[in-house]
Design a protein around this motif. Structure first.
Motif, PDB file in Angstrom:
ATOM      1  N   LEU A   7     -33.322  -5.946  11.174  1.00 47.43           N
ATOM      2  CA  LEU A   7     -31.905  -6.425  11.205  1.00 47.43           C
ATOM      3  C   LEU A   7     -30.797  -5.650  11.070  1.00 47.43           C
ATOM      4  O   LEU A   7     -30.706  -5.209  10.126  1.00 47.43           O
ATOM      5  N   LEU A   8     -30.194  -5.009  12.221  1.00 50.46           N
ATOM      6  CA  LEU A   8     -29.112  -3.872  12.247  1.00 50.46           C
ATOM      7  C   LEU A   8     -27.896  -4.286  12.563  1.00 50.46           C
ATOM      8  O   LEU A   8     -27.574  -5.067  13.581  1.00 50.46           O
ATOM      9  N   GLY A   9     -26.726  -3.953  11.735  1.00 51.84           N
ATOM     10  CA  GLY A   9     -25.146  -4.490  12.154  1.00 51.84           C
ATOM     11  C   GLY A   9     -24.797  -2.785  12.516  1.00 51.84           C
ATOM     12  O   GLY A   9     -25.170  -1.745  12.013  1.00 51.84           O
ATOM     13  N   ALA A  10     -23.891  -2.929  13.697  1.00 56.17           N
ATOM     14  CA  ALA A  10     -23.319  -1.775  14.311  1.00 56.17           C
ATOM     15  C   ALA A  10     -22.011  -1.999  14.630  1.00 56.17           C
ATOM     16  O   ALA A  10     -21.808  -2.762  15.726  1.00 56.17           O
ATOM     17  N   ASP A  11     -20.986  -1.165  14.383  1.00 54.97           N
ATOM     18  CA  ASP A  11     -19.691  -1.153  15.203  1.00 54.97           C
ATOM     19  C   ASP A  11     -19.934  -0.552  16.466  1.00 54.97           C
ATOM     20  O   ASP A  11     -20.726   0.596  16.819  1.00 54.97           O
ATOM     21  N   LEU A  12     -19.017  -1.128  17.507  1.00 50.37           N
ATOM     22  CA  LEU A  12     -19.570  -0.709  18.846  1.00 50.37           C
ATOM     23  C   LEU A  12     -18.177   0.050  19.409  1.00 50.37           C
ATOM     24  O   LEU A  12     -17.192   0.133  18.694  1.00 50.37           O
ATOM     25  N   ARG A  13     -18.542   1.127  20.422  1.00 53.79           N
ATOM     26  CA  ARG A  13     -17.424   1.543  21.139  1.00 53.79           C
ATOM     27  C   ARG A  13     -16.518   0.936  21.589  1.00 53.79           C
ATOM     28  O   ARG A  13     -16.591  -0.127  22.244  1.00 53.79           O
ATOM     29  N   LYS A  14     -14.972   1.322  21.409  1.00 52.31           N
ATOM     30  CA  LYS A  14     -14.043   0.278  21.792  1.00 52.31           C
ATOM     31  C   LYS A  14     -12.616   1.492  21.820  1.00 52.31           C
ATOM     32  O   LYS A  14     -12.667   2.496  21.728  1.00 52.31           O
ATOM     33  N   SER A  15     -11.525   0.905  22.067  1.00 55.79           N
ATOM     34  CA  SER A  15     -10.330   1.899  22.135  1.00 55.79           C
ATOM     35  C   SER A  15     -10.004   2.297  20.861  1.00 55.79           C
ATOM     36  O   SER A  15      -9.990   1.758  19.723  1.00 55.79           O
ATOM     37  N   PRO A  16      -9.751   3.646  20.957  1.00 53.37           N
ATOM     38  CA  PRO A  16      -9.147   4.393  19.832  1.00 53.37           C
ATOM     39  C   PRO A  16      -7.797   3.693  19.087  1.00 53.37           C
ATOM     40  O   PRO A  16      -7.532   4.068  18.067  1.00 53.37           O
ATOM     41  N   ASP A  17      -7.176   2.932  20.067  1.00 55.76           N
ATOM     42  CA  ASP A  17      -5.916   2.022  19.466  1.00 55.76           C
ATOM     43  C   ASP A  17      -6.509   1.070  18.310  1.00 55.76           C
ATOM     44  O   ASP A  17      -5.497   0.753  17.625  1.00 55.76           O
ATOM     45  N   ILE A  18      -7.715   0.631  18.537  1.00 58.11           N
ATOM     46  CA  ILE A  18      -8.209  -0.456  17.373  1.00 58.11           C
ATOM     47  C   ILE A  18      -9.059   0.746  16.292  1.00 58.11           C
ATOM     48  O   ILE A  18      -8.792   0.441  15.169  1.00 58.11           O
ATOM     49  N   LEU A  19      -9.671   1.749  16.688  1.00 59.79           N
ATOM     50  CA  LEU A  19     -10.515   2.518  15.819  1.00 59.79           C
ATOM     51  C   LEU A  19      -9.626   3.326  14.713  1.00 59.79           C
ATOM     52  O   LEU A  19     -10.011   3.152  13.591  1.00 59.79           O
ATOM     53  N   ILE A  20      -8.489   4.169  15.225  1.00 57.37           N
ATOM     54  CA  ILE A  20      -7.981   5.050  14.700  1.00 57.37           C
ATOM     55  C   ILE A  20      -7.115   4.360  13.243  1.00 57.37           C
ATOM     56  O   ILE A  20      -7.345   4.808  12.208  1.00 57.37           O
ATOM     57  N   PRO A  21      -6.400   3.011  13.593  1.00 59.34           N
ATOM     58  CA  PRO A  21      -6.059   2.423  12.177  1.00 59.34           C
ATOM     59  C   PRO A  21      -6.903   2.080  11.146  1.00 59.34           C
ATOM     60  O   PRO A  21      -6.549   1.763  10.171  1.00 59.34           O
ATOM     61  N   ALA A  22      -8.072   1.741  11.831  1.00 59.86           N
ATOM     62  CA  ALA A  22      -9.269   1.263  10.849  1.00 59.86           C
ATOM     63  C   ALA A  22      -9.594   2.339   9.800  1.00 59.86           C
ATOM     64  O   ALA A  22     -10.351   2.083   8.896  1.00 59.86           O
ATOM     65  N   TYR A  23      -9.304   3.464  10.433  1.00 62.99           N
ATOM     66  CA  TYR A  23      -9.882   4.923   9.702  1.00 62.99           C
ATOM     67  C   TYR A  23      -8.617   5.566   9.076  1.00 62.99           C
ATOM     68  O   TYR A  23      -8.618   6.842   8.465  1.00 62.99           O
ATOM     69  N   ASP A  24      -7.558   5.029   9.185  1.00 57.28           N
ATOM     70  CA  ASP A  24      -6.040   5.823   8.702  1.00 57.28           C
ATOM     71  C   ASP A  24      -5.205   4.564   8.455  1.00 57.28           C
ATOM     72  O   ASP A  24      -4.197   4.440   9.210  1.00 57.28           O
ATOM     73  N   ASP A  25      -5.255   3.650   7.597  1.00 55.57           N
ATOM     74  CA  ASP A  25      -4.462   2.593   7.276  1.00 55.57           C
ATOM     75  C   ASP A  25      -3.093   2.984   6.935  1.00 55.57           C
ATOM     76  O   ASP A  25      -2.829   3.883   6.274  1.00 55.57           O
ATOM     77  N   ALA A  26      -2.360   1.967   7.146  1.00 53.95           N
ATOM     78  CA  ALA A  26      -0.910   2.171   6.855  1.00 53.95           C
ATOM     79  C   ALA A  26      -0.565   2.399   5.255  1.00 53.95           C
ATOM     80  O   ALA A  26       0.336   2.876   4.811  1.00 53.95           O
ATOM     81  N   ALA A  27      -1.790   1.524   4.453  1.00 56.30           N
ATOM     82  CA  ALA A  27      -1.452   1.848   2.785  1.00 56.30           C
ATOM     83  C   ALA A  27      -1.789   2.930   1.986  1.00 56.30           C
ATOM     84  O   ALA A  27      -1.602   3.218   1.136  1.00 56.30           O
ATOM     85  N   GLY A  28      -2.477   3.781   3.179  1.00 52.99           N
ATOM     86  CA  GLY A  28      -3.052   5.135   2.578  1.00 52.99           C
ATOM     87  C   GLY A  28      -4.296   4.814   1.607  1.00 52.99           C
ATOM     88  O   GLY A  28      -4.873   6.022   0.933  1.00 52.99           O
ATOM     89  N   VAL A  29      -4.978   3.814   1.889  1.00 55.01           N
ATOM     90  CA  VAL A  29      -6.331   3.791   0.823  1.00 55.01           C
ATOM     91  C   VAL A  29      -7.435   4.820   1.505  1.00 55.01           C
ATOM     92  O   VAL A  29      -8.050   5.224   0.766  1.00 55.01           O
ATOM     93  N   THR A  30      -7.618   4.709   2.800  1.00 52.51           N
ATOM     94  CA  THR A  30      -8.529   5.496   3.370  1.00 52.51           C
ATOM     95  C   THR A  30      -8.203   6.982   3.261  1.00 52.51           C
ATOM     96  O   THR A  30      -9.072   7.953   2.740  1.00 52.51           O
ATOM     97  N   ALA A  31      -6.791   7.419   3.034  1.00 54.54           N
ATOM     98  CA  ALA A  31      -6.516   8.731   2.911  1.00 54.54           C
ATOM     99  C   ALA A  31      -7.150   9.068   1.504  1.00 54.54           C
ATOM    100  O   ALA A  31      -7.390  10.116   0.948  1.00 54.54           O
ATOM    101  N   ALA A  32      -6.565   8.128   0.478  1.00 53.51           N
ATOM    102  CA  ALA A  32      -7.085   8.183  -0.896  1.00 53.51           C
ATOM    103  C   ALA A  32      -8.530   8.503  -1.181  1.00 53.51           C
ATOM    104  O   ALA A  32      -9.196   9.333  -1.925  1.00 53.51           O
ATOM    105  N   PHE A  33      -9.396   7.591  -0.348  1.00 51.04           N
ATOM    106  CA  PHE A  33     -10.749   7.628  -0.374  1.00 51.04           C
ATOM    107  C   PHE A  33     -11.203   9.041  -0.014  1.00 51.04           C
ATOM    108  O   PHE A  33     -12.267   9.689  -0.429  1.00 51.04           O
TER     109      PHE A  33
END
Length: 321
Positions: A192-218
């Motif tokens: 059983l495999l979970g996978a994020d799927l291809r989609k618009s960069p408008d959704i993807l980029i904020p998920a990896y560069d959040d406004a609070a800076g948590v991903t930046a700190a990570f």
């Protein structure tokens, strides 16, 4: 682009704990062109905490979408007639998602969790001993990317790889892992495999560069760790987090960008950075469902069923032999 240093420990706050293996991995990546660091270095104690915080962010749709999908599907996620089985989670040092399966009455008697984080596995076993007294819990301290020998398993078994970790692997490495998992789960493997799927960069980029800076700190915590465990002398404030969509490769890339020309020292090496030069720290591939099924088929799996949420953001795939 936020890079809030408040998420990171102050210089000198952590006791030095030199790790020759970490130093060797850093030296190999930082002396290559382009410069890289392996994403396995993200997960020290602070890195694990920061990633947990990332999963709760409003921009990070992956976790809540996957869990809602699993809640909705329930027992349909399992192969037909599977009862009194063994659930084998790869990279499962935290059992939250496994509980959606373990809580199904009569379906699983044993849970084998494979991960490199021995302390986390020990704590997970203690939690499940309290909440699932009937369940046999078998932690396996191992790197699931290496050939794996599981403890003897009687009866049916289901491999479980949630969270879209498959996207962090190069397609060839993903196929190699899926083939290795199939062999480890023989003679009657299911997966059983979970996978994020291809989609618009408008959704993807904020998920990896959040406004609070948590991903930046990570991301920047990698440098904190190298200062502590590889005797490096990074000025962490001189690097910023960047998340980039590479359309040709269908992946999000995470980078650390040097804000100025600078020199960093590691034992036995001097590393020079130009302004704007980056360290490539992680890829996260976003496959179409068809491309992901093709990778699994190349590893000897056959698609049995697949599900996606209503927006087509995330997929869950059940593969059989």
């Amino acid at each position: 682009m936020p890079n809030d240093p408040g998420f990171l420990p102050r210089a000198g706050a952590a006791r030095s704990t030199l790790r020759p293996d970490i130093a060797a991995a850093a030296l190999k990546g930082l002396t290559s062109q382009p410069k890289t660091l392996p994403p396995s270095l993200f997960y020290d104690e602070l890195g694990c905490h920061l990633f947990y915080e990332i999963t709760k962010l409003p921009e990070y749709y992956l976790t809540r979408t996957e869990t809602a999908l699993m809640e909705r599907i329930g027992a349909e996620l399992l192969p037909p007639g599977m009862t009194h089985a063994t659930l084998v989670e790869f990279g499962g040092s935290e059992e939250t998602k496994a509980r959606y399966l373990l809580d199904l009455p009569g379906r699983f008697d044993r849970y084998i969790s494979v991960d490199v984080a021995e302390t986390a596995l020990t704590e997970m076993r203690k939690r499940l001993a309290q909440s699932h007294e009937w369940l046999e819990v078998v932690p396996v301290v191992a790197n699931f990317m290496h050939p794996l020998r599981l403890p003897p398993i009687d009866g049916p078994r289901l491999g479980f790889f949630p969270g879209s970790t498959i996207g962090n692997l190069e397609p060839s490495a993903a196929a190699a892992f899926l083939a290795s998992a199939r062999q480890a789960l023989e003679p009657s493997p299911w997966f059983l495999l979970g996978a994020d799927l291809r989609k618009s960069p408008d959704i993807l980029i904020p998920a990896y560069d959040d406004a609070a800076g948590v991903t930046a700190a990570f991301n920047r915590n990698l440098l904190v760790r190298l200062n502590r465990e590889a005797a490096a002398d990074f000025d962490v404030s001189a690097f910023r987090h960047r998340a980039v969509w590479n359309d040709g490769e269908s992946r999000i890339e995470m980078h650390l960008e040097s804000l100025r020309p600078q020199v960093v020292h590691l034992p036995g090496a001097t590393i020079r950075f130009a302004a704007g030069e980056t360290i490539h720290t992680e890829n996260s591939y976003k496959h179409t469902p068809e491309a992901l099924v093709s990778v699994a088929q190349s590893a000897g799996w056959r698609l049995h069923r697949r599900w996606t949420d209503d927006q087509g953001l995330f997929g869950v795939f059940l593969f059989g032999p």
